[in-house]
Design a protein around this motif. Structure first.
Motif, PDB file in Angstrom:
ATOM      1  N   SER A  35     -32.163 -33.893  21.786  1.00 38.90           N
ATOM      2  CA  SER A  35     -31.139 -33.296  22.292  1.00 38.90           C
ATOM      3  C   SER A  35     -29.925 -32.718  22.154  1.00 38.90           C
ATOM      4  O   SER A  35     -28.899 -32.038  21.586  1.00 38.90           O
ATOM      5  N   LYS A  95     -29.891 -27.106  28.283  1.00 40.04           N
ATOM      6  CA  LYS A  95     -30.567 -27.690  29.343  1.00 40.04           C
ATOM      7  C   LYS A  95     -31.084 -28.891  29.233  1.00 40.04           C
ATOM      8  O   LYS A  95     -31.824 -28.369  27.514  1.00 40.04           O
ATOM      9  N   THR A  96     -30.996 -30.362  28.941  1.00 35.43           N
ATOM     10  CA  THR A  96     -32.090 -31.394  28.622  1.00 35.43           C
ATOM     11  C   THR A  96     -33.011 -31.943  30.048  1.00 35.43           C
ATOM     12  O   THR A  96     -32.516 -32.150  31.105  1.00 35.43           O
ATOM     13  N   THR A  97     -33.838 -31.947  29.678  1.00 31.79           N
ATOM     14  CA  THR A  97     -34.670 -32.157  31.165  1.00 31.79           C
ATOM     15  C   THR A  97     -35.857 -32.893  30.667  1.00 31.79           C
ATOM     16  O   THR A  97     -36.443 -33.648  29.984  1.00 31.79           O
ATOM     17  N   ASP A 107     -32.438 -22.834  23.998  1.00 27.45           N
ATOM     18  CA  ASP A 107     -32.686 -23.046  25.749  1.00 27.45           C
ATOM     19  C   ASP A 107     -33.140 -24.445  26.580  1.00 27.45           C
ATOM     20  O   ASP A 107     -32.066 -24.478  27.161  1.00 27.45           O
ATOM     21  N   GLU A 108     -33.932 -25.050  25.549  1.00 25.47           N
ATOM     22  CA  GLU A 108     -33.906 -26.360  26.878  1.00 25.47           C
ATOM     23  C   GLU A 108     -34.829 -27.228  26.310  1.00 25.47           C
ATOM     24  O   GLU A 108     -35.882 -27.100  25.464  1.00 25.47           O
ATOM     25  N   ARG A 129     -36.777 -30.694  26.283  1.00 29.02           N
ATOM     26  CA  ARG A 129     -38.021 -30.880  27.676  1.00 29.02           C
ATOM     27  C   ARG A 129     -38.594 -32.101  27.150  1.00 29.02           C
ATOM     28  O   ARG A 129     -39.212 -32.179  26.567  1.00 29.02           O
TER      29      ARG A 129
END
Ligand SMILES: Nc1nc2c(ncn2[C@@H]2O[C@H](COP(=O)(O)OP(=O)(O)O)[C@@H](O)[C@H]2O)c(=O)[nH]1
Ligand SMILES: [Mg+2]
Length: 343
Positions: free
Chosen positions: A49, A56-58, A268-269, A271
């Motif tokens: 990240s 977004k970090t998931t 965007d992400e 994850r």
């Protein structure tokens, strides 16, 4: 996959549940059991990240239940569908807490053996009486094997099963095949000292049973939670720790369940995705989207270790560290995966 928090009264179960799920509303001893979701902290996701600075970090997540019953059929019913248990031990209460905890473990194991033995014997009787079909006859040697272990009070999680037998194990949802993590809730002083009341007895039980032990302190965790990120690190260092107890417990549960993470990255992400160890990349792609499984062509894979050494995806490509893998590739923990697909 779901994990239950259990242990004797007042051990700190609801406190740990609240810390792991961030559910402030969860009340001690209320209702049939608080249900929530915990994030599994992962330094690798944080590092990715930092590089990608995504919107977004998931993190990986697993379901968590705060179990409110302690014994008997009510307890067994509450944990029947859970895959692992974190047993909180009230070590911070000194000798009475230690004794309660050891009693709890003892009683829990006895209930597990008895319940499993009853289902094995019941099933055996029915199979033998019915002159079961050929396919069911395969089950008899399996059940005999379980019975032999249980008669010796050996938990089924310690029995080696063939992949074929493993299917039976999953269908039965045996109690003694659930993974167990002991989590002594220790006082602030004992956390710093690295030793706590009952440590010898707890080590003995965990050695015998193959339980993992992760000590934490409810009170210290609450303090950590109230600090901002920069101060957390310094605070933990004072205890000789690098991670909060909640992170270590979540990670231990994840590993005990045989789960691993692979990552997808982008602006965007970033994850983490969860799969059972041994999962093929095509099935893993299906976790992201069914189209990715259906239209799977190949996957670009680089290990987090290599990415971290090189610092960027481009550097990895230049060095030939990004591999193109086909559908038979088995995903490894820490793989960064980009799926090529066509639907
Ligand atoms: N001193 C101390 N008290 C704690 C700690 N963890 C929990 N408690 C207290 O012990 C009581 C029972 O905690 P709770 O989490 O409700 O226990 P449960 O019955 O196992 O769910 C509460 O009053 C908590 O504030 C701890 O690490 N240290
Ligand atoms: Mg409670």
């Amino acid at each position: 996959m779901r994990v239950g928090i259990t242990g004797s009264p007042q051990a700190g179960k609801t406190t740990l549940f609240r810390l792991l799920t961030g559910m402030a509303g969860s009340k001690p001893g209320v209702g049939t059991g608080n249900i929530g979701v915990m994030e599994v902290p992962d330094e690798r996701v944080r590092a990715l990240s930092d590089v990608y600075k995504p919107q977004k970090t998931t993190y990986a997540r697993i379901g968590l239940v705060d179990i409110q019953s302690y014994k008997g059929q009510e307890f067994l019913n509450a944990i029947r569908n859970l895959d692992a248990l974190v047993v909180v031990l009230g070590s911070f209460m000194g000798e009475p807490g230690v004794l309660d905890s050891l009693d709890f473990i003892d009683n829990m194991e006895t209930e597990f053996y008895c319940a499993d033995l009853a289902s094995v014997e019941g099933r055996l009787e029915r199979l033998k009486a019915n002159k079961a079909k050929p396919v069911n006859q395969m089950e008899i040697p399996f059940l005999e094997k379980c019975k032999q272990a249980l008669d010796k009070e050996m938990p089924l999680r310690d029995v080696e099963f063939s992949p074929y037998e493993q299917d039976f194990v999953s269908n039965f949802a045996f109690y003694s095949s659930k993974q167990v993590i002991l989590a002594p809730n220790v006082s602030e002083e004992h956390l710093a000292a690295g030793s706590y009341p009952g440590i010898e007895e707890i080590s003995q039980v965990s050695d015998e049973r193959g339980y993992k032990v992760v000590a934490f302190s409810g009170i210290v965790e609450e303090e950590i939670e109230s600090l901002d990120k920069d101060n957390r690190f310094e605070f933990l260092k004072a205890y000789g720790l690098t991670q909060p107890g909640t992170a270590r417990i979540a990670q231990a549960a994840y590993a005990a369940l045989g789960l691993i993470s692979f990552f997808t990255v982008g602006s965007d992400e970033v994850r983490a995705w969860t799969v059972q160890r041994g999962t093929g990349v095509r099935e893993a792609a299906g976790k992201i989207h069914t189209d990715l499984e259906r239209g799977f062509i190949k996957a670009d894979v680089v290990s987090f270790g290599n990415f971290s050494k090189m610092g960027s995806a481009k550097a990895c490509r230049d060095k030939g560290l990004v591999r193109l893998e086909g559908k038979d590739y088995v995903v490894k923990d820490g793989d960064i995966v980009n799926v090529r697909f066509n639907v």
